[in-house]
Design an enzyme around this catalytic site. Structure first.
Site: not given
Length: 471
Positions: A450, A35-36
């Site tokens: 590392h 709907r949006e």
């Protein structure tokens, strides 16, 4: 456009659109109703644009502390309109990306507002478009992915007027930069906005009704977060009850009662309500269908089944944890169950990671120390502070902690909890470990690169065994 489908998904947030794509991959003729804007709240008004705002705040923070890195920046400042414009641009880009994905996967996009009516073999989907045209669609299966919205508490006087008292939507597109800001609620949403506005110079007060901030996190991590935020200058009031939140012409007045019972009337330029969410269950026709709804959330099983033939529900609509990645995974589980995929597995909420993208970041997965004890586990706990990690020190981010919790009898990783730089990225290592059922010994024998902050994860595991190296 067809009106007959194998699956119709209502809502195109991270749960809905991912479900639609997976259904298409499995050969199902699929449509999605929105709907949006495609992408739902997460892409348009939640997860993504808030992270864009927080990234701007992070860059500003680094610029303000440039001299700590041997750099010279005369004046670090911000342009609020430009910060918001960038955030909206990121949201729009991703919403367009979802539109592309729908087209690529041959998913029909139906624009409009949906409701359900009784039908066979699944409820009918009735869609009203912006012009008022109503069309009826039928599918073999219907999935609700309508999400949730910000919660008001009228009985406590906590109601957003969207001008001075904001929800997350208004907080993402501010009309002004508030000098004094009240944030009500200290979950992830509240803390993220508090962190953002504080970095941009607002005098921020966080009011939390519970006895600690980030109340769903491990208590030790919550306390470290509160200590860090207070050190930065945030005013945090826990055990606080906010009453009589009143919007005037230009300011907001609130009565805040602290844990000792002392009440103070304070004035702010703006207030943000971050007191939870409610499911979007209204006007869908759920009552007539006999769908079970408790506290605005649809009741489902671990495959998203509602108990009504052919109707499923996923995501925020079905309750906590209210997280986009939970909705996406839940949707895939649901669709694979519908399709009868031979590898379909029920949804397990205990391996959903949680992340808070404030400064510092907070991330976790699994049981807290308290929860593990309450469940009767005999536990081993490992901890490693970032001050013992070379990469964190080099980054100027030596404040942080990794905490791991193991079952003493089996070595199972019960939970992991972190605070500090980039922990929202690191937490996935422990999520994978839990998913793969790796033990304490498996993790202890894993090689970590590392120099990385991830070495702190390894050291925390070693600490649980009493053989930590760098502290």
């Amino acid at each position: 456009m067809s009106t007959q489908y194998d699956l119709i998904v209502i809502g195109s947030g991270p749960g809905g659109y991912v479900s639609a794509i997976r259904a298409s991959q499995l050969g199902m003729k699929t449509a999605i109703v929105e709907r949006e804007s495609l992408g739902g709240i997460c892409l348009n008004w939640g997860c993504i644009p808030t992270k864009a705002l927080l990234r701007s705040a992070e860059v500003l923070h680094l610029a303000k502390h440039a001299k700590d890195f041997g750099l010279k920046i005369d004046k670090a400042d911000f342009d609020l309109d430009a910060v918001v414009k960038r955030s909206r641009g990121v949201a729009n880009q991703l919403s367009s990306g979802v539109k592309f994905l729908m087209k690529k996967n041959k998913i029909d996009v139906i624009e409009g507002t949906a409701r359900l009516e009784k039908g066979e073999p699944a409820p009918k989907v009735i869609v009203k478009d912006k012009d008022g045209k109503v069309t009826s669609y039928q599918a073999k299966h219907v999935m609700l992915a309508t999400g949730a919205r910000a919660r008001d508490i009228p009985q406590a006087g906590l109601v957003a007027d969207k001008k001075l008292i904001w929800t997350y939507r208004e907080a993402m597109t501010p009309d002004v930069m508030p000098k004094r800001l009240l944030v009500i609620g200290s979950g992830a949403i509240g803390i993220e906005f508090a962190s953002f506005y504080h970095e941009l110079g607002a005098d921020v007060t966080v009011a939390e009704v519970m006895d600690r901030i980030l109340p769903v996190e491990d208590e030790e991590i919550s306390k470290l977060a509160e200590k860090d935020f207070k050190k930065q200058g945030l005013n945090i009031v826990t055990g606080a009850k906010v009453e009589n939140l009143t919007a005037g012409k230009t300011t907001v007045t609130a009565e805040i009662t602290d844990k000792s019972g002392q009440k103070q009337k304070q004035e702010f330029d703006r207030a943000i309500l971050a007191v939870g969410i409610v499911g979007n269950v209204e006007n869908l026709g759920l009552e007539a269908l006999g769908v079970k709804v408790e506290k605005t959330h649809v009741k489902v099983d671990n495959f998203g089944r509602t108990g009504v033939k052919g109707l499923y529900a996923i995501g925020d609509l079905t309750g906590p944890p209210w997280l986009a990645h939970k909705a996406s995974h839940e949707g895939v589980v649901c669709v694979e169950g519908i399709a009868g995929a031979n590898h379909a597995e029920p949804f397990d909420p205990w391996n959903v990671p949680g992340c808070t993208y404030a400064h510092p970041q907070v991330a976790s997965v699994g049981l807290t120390e308290k929860a593990a004890k309450e469940k009767g586990y005999e536990i081993k706990v490992g901890r490693f502070p970032f001050i013992g990690n070379g990469k964190a020190i080099a980054m100027g981010a030596s404040e942080g902690l990794v905490k791991t919790i193991f079952d003493k009898k089996t070595g199972e990783l019960l939970g992991a909890h972190m605070i500090g730089a980039e922990v929202t990225e690191l937490i996935q290592g422990y999520v994978i470990a839990r998913q793969g059922e790796l033990t304490e010994q498996d993790l202890a024998h894993t090689i970590f690169p590392h120099p990385t902050i991830s070495e702190s994860m390894h050291e925390s595991v070693l600490d649980a065994e009493g053989r930590v190296i760098h502290i």
